[in-house]
Scaffold this motif. Structure first.
Motif, PDB file in Angstrom:
ATOM      1  N   ASP A  79     -42.813 -33.516 -28.290  1.00 22.86           N
ATOM      2  CA  ASP A  79     -44.195 -33.438 -28.210  1.00 22.86           C
ATOM      3  C   ASP A  79     -44.981 -34.446 -27.218  1.00 22.86           C
ATOM      4  N   PRO A  80     -45.671 -33.920 -26.554  1.00 20.73           N
ATOM      5  CA  PRO A  80     -46.532 -34.633 -25.573  1.00 20.73           C
ATOM      6  C   PRO A  80     -47.078 -36.111 -26.133  1.00 20.73           C
ATOM      7  N   VAL A  81     -47.392 -36.146 -27.264  1.00 19.73           N
ATOM      8  CA  VAL A  81     -48.071 -37.311 -27.822  1.00 19.73           C
ATOM      9  C   VAL A  81     -47.230 -38.407 -27.527  1.00 19.73           C
ATOM     10  N   HIS A  82     -45.818 -38.247 -27.093  1.00 14.49           N
ATOM     11  CA  HIS A  82     -44.881 -39.183 -27.023  1.00 14.49           C
ATOM     12  C   HIS A  82     -44.611 -39.687 -25.627  1.00 14.49           C
ATOM     13  N   LEU A  83     -45.484 -38.860 -24.551  1.00 16.12           N
ATOM     14  CA  LEU A  83     -45.261 -39.077 -23.160  1.00 16.12           C
ATOM     15  C   LEU A  83     -45.316 -40.433 -22.630  1.00 16.12           C
ATOM     16  N   PRO A  84     -46.604 -41.089 -23.123  1.00 11.81           N
ATOM     17  CA  PRO A  84     -46.557 -42.598 -22.876  1.00 11.81           C
ATOM     18  C   PRO A  84     -45.528 -43.491 -22.937  1.00 11.81           C
ATOM     19  N   PHE A  85     -45.017 -43.180 -24.365  1.00 16.27           N
ATOM     20  CA  PHE A  85     -43.793 -44.164 -24.477  1.00 16.27           C
ATOM     21  C   PHE A  85     -42.592 -43.667 -24.073  1.00 16.27           C
ATOM     22  N   VAL A  86     -42.299 -42.568 -23.528  1.00 14.54           N
ATOM     23  CA  VAL A  86     -41.290 -42.064 -22.722  1.00 14.54           C
ATOM     24  C   VAL A  86     -41.365 -42.599 -21.241  1.00 14.54           C
ATOM     25  N   ILE A  87     -42.332 -42.603 -20.796  1.00 11.33           N
ATOM     26  CA  ILE A  87     -42.686 -43.131 -19.467  1.00 11.33           C
ATOM     27  C   ILE A  87     -42.285 -44.698 -19.647  1.00 11.33           C
ATOM     28  N   SER A  88     -42.772 -45.386 -20.534  1.00 13.81           N
ATOM     29  CA  SER A  88     -42.677 -46.978 -20.740  1.00 13.81           C
ATOM     30  C   SER A  88     -43.060 -47.190 -22.209  1.00 13.81           C
ATOM     31  N   PRO A  89     -41.778 -47.581 -23.001  1.00 19.72           N
ATOM     32  CA  PRO A  89     -40.653 -48.426 -22.358  1.00 19.72           C
ATOM     33  C   PRO A  89     -39.364 -47.578 -21.998  1.00 19.72           C
ATOM     34  N   PHE A  90     -39.420 -46.269 -22.372  1.00 19.93           N
ATOM     35  CA  PHE A  90     -38.050 -45.641 -22.491  1.00 19.93           C
ATOM     36  C   PHE A  90     -37.230 -45.611 -21.109  1.00 19.93           C
ATOM     37  N   LEU A  91     -38.165 -45.443 -19.970  1.00 22.66           N
ATOM     38  CA  LEU A  91     -37.425 -45.377 -18.720  1.00 22.66           C
ATOM     39  C   LEU A  91     -36.693 -46.677 -18.336  1.00 22.66           C
ATOM     40  N   LYS A  92     -37.434 -47.658 -18.620  1.00 25.94           N
ATOM     41  CA  LYS A  92     -36.761 -49.091 -18.437  1.00 25.94           C
ATOM     42  C   LYS A  92     -35.645 -49.304 -19.213  1.00 25.94           C
ATOM     43  N   VAL A  93     -35.781 -48.963 -20.600  1.00 28.93           N
ATOM     44  CA  VAL A  93     -34.623 -49.048 -21.511  1.00 28.93           C
ATOM     45  C   VAL A  93     -33.449 -48.437 -21.156  1.00 28.93           C
ATOM     46  N   LEU A  94     -33.820 -47.157 -20.748  1.00 25.28           N
ATOM     47  CA  LEU A  94     -32.590 -46.474 -20.224  1.00 25.28           C
ATOM     48  C   LEU A  94     -31.830 -47.091 -19.090  1.00 25.28           C
ATOM     49  N   ASP A  95     -32.711 -47.362 -18.185  1.00 28.68           N
ATOM     50  CA  ASP A  95     -32.084 -48.238 -17.093  1.00 28.68           C
ATOM     51  C   ASP A  95     -31.279 -49.317 -17.652  1.00 28.68           C
ATOM     52  N   ASP A  96     -31.904 -50.199 -18.571  1.00 27.89           N
ATOM     53  CA  ASP A  96     -30.960 -51.380 -19.004  1.00 27.89           C
ATOM     54  C   ASP A  96     -29.693 -50.932 -19.742  1.00 27.89           C
ATOM     55  N   VAL A  97     -29.881 -49.724 -20.576  1.00 32.22           N
ATOM     56  CA  VAL A  97     -28.531 -49.176 -21.346  1.00 32.22           C
ATOM     57  C   VAL A  97     -27.487 -48.798 -20.290  1.00 32.22           C
ATOM     58  N   LEU A  98     -27.894 -48.281 -19.240  1.00 31.65           N
ATOM     59  CA  LEU A  98     -26.874 -47.768 -18.217  1.00 31.65           C
ATOM     60  C   LEU A  98     -26.304 -49.014 -17.588  1.00 31.65           C
ATOM     61  N   GLY A  99     -27.253 -50.104 -17.464  1.00 29.86           N
ATOM     62  CA  GLY A  99     -26.686 -51.179 -16.637  1.00 29.86           C
ATOM     63  C   GLY A  99     -25.778 -51.803 -17.552  1.00 29.86           C
ATOM     64  N   ARG A 100     -25.857 -51.989 -19.036  1.00 31.13           N
ATOM     65  CA  ARG A 100     -24.826 -52.499 -19.724  1.00 31.13           C
ATOM     66  C   ARG A 100     -23.761 -51.535 -19.829  1.00 31.13           C
ATOM     67  N   TYR A 101     -23.796 -50.557 -20.129  1.00 36.23           N
ATOM     68  CA  TYR A 101     -22.781 -49.540 -19.869  1.00 36.23           C
ATOM     69  C   TYR A 101     -21.618 -49.603 -18.533  1.00 36.23           C
ATOM     70  N   ASN A 102     -22.455 -49.832 -17.572  1.00 38.32           N
ATOM     71  CA  ASN A 102     -21.507 -49.847 -16.279  1.00 38.32           C
ATOM     72  C   ASN A 102     -20.926 -51.273 -16.042  1.00 38.32           C
ATOM     73  N   VAL A 103     -21.338 -52.142 -16.862  1.00 35.32           N
ATOM     74  CA  VAL A 103     -20.580 -53.565 -16.867  1.00 35.32           C
ATOM     75  C   VAL A 103     -19.368 -53.354 -17.571  1.00 35.32           C
ATOM     76  N   LEU A 104     -19.752 -52.840 -18.843  1.00 33.55           N
ATOM     77  CA  LEU A 104     -18.671 -52.959 -20.147  1.00 33.55           C
ATOM     78  C   LEU A 104     -17.824 -51.845 -20.078  1.00 33.55           C
ATOM     79  N   ALA A 105     -18.076 -50.712 -19.648  1.00 32.91           N
ATOM     80  CA  ALA A 105     -17.092 -49.441 -19.689  1.00 32.91           C
ATOM     81  C   ALA A 105     -16.006 -49.315 -18.412  1.00 32.91           C
ATOM     82  N   ALA A 106     -14.845 -49.128 -18.988  1.00 34.33           N
ATOM     83  CA  ALA A 106     -13.730 -49.104 -18.237  1.00 34.33           C
ATOM     84  C   ALA A 106     -13.796 -47.618 -17.225  1.00 34.33           C
ATOM     85  N   GLY A 107     -14.478 -46.749 -17.658  1.00 33.00           N
ATOM     86  CA  GLY A 107     -14.799 -45.485 -16.853  1.00 33.00           C
ATOM     87  C   GLY A 107     -15.598 -45.625 -15.714  1.00 33.00           C
TER      88      GLY A 107
END
Length: 305
Positions: A79-107
């Motif tokens: 639903d486009p009503v969520h677009l503002p929140f997907v842009i922020s904070p979601f993109l930054k949160v996804l970046d943080d989640v990926l960063g943590r995964y890349n530090v901790l994951a063995a793959g």
């Protein structure tokens, strides 16, 4: 028996509801050993869902429209009503989640490109749901030269996500002031795809730009280099230049406060030139964050803005 194929422009008919779209895919997925394709394909939607929850978007997570796997990523409508929140904070949160995964994951490290778009698409629990120009353009944006080039040029240690917003999303949501992402944290880029008849204005946003981009001249930094701290490897200028070759840039000046900015072709040490667009190493518009050094001039002297 399937429905008769409609004839465009023969009669007026209801416009499908607007659906926002998010697509992500992984950098260098095809270069992974075949053994890793399946597990990486599985973990990408899990990381996206984790970020949606952390960003307070459980409703987007549970109510995805026409979700689909692309092998090295996913795409879904919401639903486009969520677009503002997907842009922020979601993109930054996804970046943080990926960063943590890349530090901790063995793959292998997972670094993503993301595109965000909106447009009319069928969504009526039928086989054709989600198919249309807006869906096609979402994938073209994801595959466009600027977002690929900047992710390739940045450090894998710190830059885990590069996002590209369609012009419609930028105009309606970012310039409209509906999201917490300030316009100065986006930069206008020419979204073109090699071998495809696609060229659109779009807006690049990198939540966590890396230090080697500063040293390469894409960004400006006002801090002295610390003695004894090794430099990160600089990006390969030739590879980056080739990835943006023939891109044409036309647009407005960008005053960058935070985040990072890239526009035009990348040449040499990531100095940007896009057709009639030229960068000089002065007259930077400073704010409170990462900035692009240089001044953009577009067109003739009478047309320069």
């Amino acid at each position: 028996m399937s429905e008769q194929v409609p004839v465009p422009w023969a009669e007026s008919r209801p416009l499908p509801a607007y659906r926002a779209l998010l697509a992500v895919d992984a950098k260098d997925f095809t270069g992974l050993p075949a053994l890793l394709h399946a597990p990486v394909s599985q973990v990408i939607p899990e990381l996206v869902d984790q970020a949606l929850t952390k960003a307070g978007l459980d409703s987007v997570r549970s109510d995805k429209s026409f979700p689909a796997s692309t092998g090295d990523g996913i795409v879904f409508g919401f639903d486009p009503v969520h677009l503002p929140f997907v842009i922020s904070p979601f993109l930054k949160v996804l970046d943080d989640v990926l960063g943590r995964y890349n530090v901790l994951a063995a793959g292998p490290r997972i670094r993503l490109r993301a595109s965000v778009h909106v447009g009319p698409l069928p969504d009526a629990d039928s086989a054709g749901d989600g198919n249309g120009t807006a869906r096609n353009d979402t994938h073209r944006l994801l595959d466009s030269r600027p977002v690929k080039a900047i992710l390739a040029a940045s450090s894998e240690q710190t830059t885990h996500l590069a996002a590209i917003l369609s012009d419609r999303v930028y105009e309606d949501v970012v310039l409209g002031g509906y999201t917490a992402l300030h316009p100065d944290r986006c930069i206008e880029v020419p979204a073109t795809v090699e071998g495809k008849p696609f060229a659109q204005r779009a807006w690049l946003h990198v939540p966590s730009p890396s230090g080697n981009l500063f040293r390469a001249g894409v960004l400006a930094v006002d801090e002295p280099h610390e003695a004894g701290v090794p430099d990160e490897p600089s990006p390969d200028p030739a590879a980056t230049r080739d990835s943006l070759q023939k891109s044409q840039y036309q647009g407005n000046s960008q005053h960058v406060r935070e985040g990072m900015a890239v526009m035009g072709d990348i040449t040499g040490d990531l100095n940007y030139n896009g057709g009639a667009t030229h960068y000089n190493g002065t007259n930077q518009h400073w704010g409170s964050g990462d900035n692009v050094s240089g001044t953009k001039h577009t067109g003739s002297p009478e047309e320069q803005r």
